[in-house]
Scaffold this active site. Sequence first.
Site, PDB file in Angstrom:
ATOM      1  CB  SER A 237      -0.958  -0.055   1.206  1.00 27.51           C
ATOM      2  OG  SER A 237      -1.996   0.865   1.079  1.00 27.51           O
ATOM      3  CG  ASP A 464      -6.297  -2.492  -3.983  1.00 30.46           C
ATOM      4  OD1 ASP A 464      -6.919  -1.779  -3.169  1.00 30.46           O
ATOM      5  OD2 ASP A 464      -5.158  -2.938  -3.768  1.00 30.46           O
ATOM      6  CG  HIS A 491      -5.568  -2.420   0.169  1.00 30.72           C
ATOM      7  ND1 HIS A 491      -4.948  -1.936  -0.957  1.00 30.72           N
ATOM      8  CD2 HIS A 491      -4.956  -1.811   1.222  1.00 30.72           C
ATOM      9  CE1 HIS A 491      -4.022  -1.062  -0.608  1.00 30.72           C
ATOM     10  NE2 HIS A 491      -4.003  -0.984   0.707  1.00 30.72           N
TER      11      HIS A 491
END
Length: 523
Positions: A237, A464, A491
Amino acid sequence: MFIALVGIALMVTTACTAANDAGPTSDERAPTGPVGPVPDGLDDFYGQRLDWGDCAPYATTGIAEQTFAAPEVECALLEVPLSYEDPDDETIEIGVLRTRAQGDRIGSLLVNPGGPGVSGMEAAASLRFSPTINKLGRRFDIVGFDPRGVGASKPTVECLTDEERDADRADDGEVDGTPRGVKEQEAEERAFARKCEKRTKYGEEMLANIGTRDVVKDMDVLRSVLGDRKLTYLGYSYGTRIGYTYAEQFPGNVRAMVLDGALDPEQNIVDSLVAQGQGFGDAFAEFAKWCAQRQDCALGKDPAKATERYQDLVQPLVDDPVTVADGRKLSFEDATTATVQALYSEQLWEKLNTGLNELQRRRGETLIGLADQYNERGPDGEYSGTQDAFAAIRCVDDPRVTDRDKILAAQRRYAEVAPFLDSGNPISDARDACAFWPVPNTSKPHLPDVDGVPPVLVISTTNDPATPYKAGVQLAKAMGGRLLTYEGTQHTVFAQGNQCVDQPVIEYLIDRTLPKKGLRCGE
């Protein structure tokens, strides 16, 4: 907020041969001097030795207390300059946790879970439960660090007290776009910025040096102190931004790099947030389809009407919040935060449906629990500090947005792509805390210049919700790397049990053998 949700993976197998250029192979390997290139004036930092010991004193949350109690983990504090422009002035400390390699050691695998502002120490400790990471743990020390200002690092960013955070979550004034509401919201944002400056040790100087620009410098110090000539890195991320920023600043120091759930390096903060809204809007649509197949679906049997049904449930909370068992109020903000938290992973969809069904009966325990999970609020009412660090890092990582027309345009676009989050109140052009931040930004969106960096591996998930698939495509192209596509709605994906993903990533990290071009994996 970008947070990697790393689950427990399935056992996998992999080859175990690799060139050992990352560093020495036993703990007596700890350097007696700097390892690899050292920037001018930083020899003492690069050559320090860490005093490894029990991790219990480093725990700052309930989860950390549990995961740090394992005998195989050890912790230390790394000393770094507060300002790399003046390394002879104040110093700060970075919390570091590792699990030592159990076999033929290649070097250290440095892990960052995202945020920004999430604890890398907790992530590394939790990843011990993943069989995939355990496989890598035979060849690498698994190392996590708390970025400056976060968790066990000293000092931490301090903005709101626990009581103030609870009150802020319970107050839905920020969703009111009327002139009065905008004025009140901006007053709160100014006050928040002032509190961060006043309550954080070293004040403006700490806030000016809290961003990714400085975090990657800390990472390079850590690389040397761990005894690795080159860095092996796994970033989830927002941790992908740390990865590509490191590669740009230290291109000759990269051994291998996996970036999962990538941010688009060229995208400004406004476009990035709208793209994220699109991702959550798409994920909500997938949740609605899943829910419609259930007898107990809180949103009904017609996915086309799910947004309307959802708004019927949550919009009344703006004026009439639900009291939960501990006396707190479930606000509209908390209900939508809970929904966003659940949309990060299909594993939480069942819980979201339960919470929405409870809300029909004016109950809010499940939803406020999901919102607590997002905000990292423990059962004792204490917050981890991630939200404070998130705000501080974001405000120096990107140029501030003060143009009200741009803010309004972005709000309209967000409402179009994520209509389920609409409060029913007028769209607001209020400026956020970054507009009143006491120090300027230290970074800005741009394609990284990574000449000389070996090929990196980027993983991007087609649906995502937090970091859109196209961002991963863009990053892989910008870095001349290889893209691995995962077809699913979640995610991040590595080390969560999908062999099609995990196997080639393990082989890349160990052997630096890239997966075949165009590799696509599914659920």
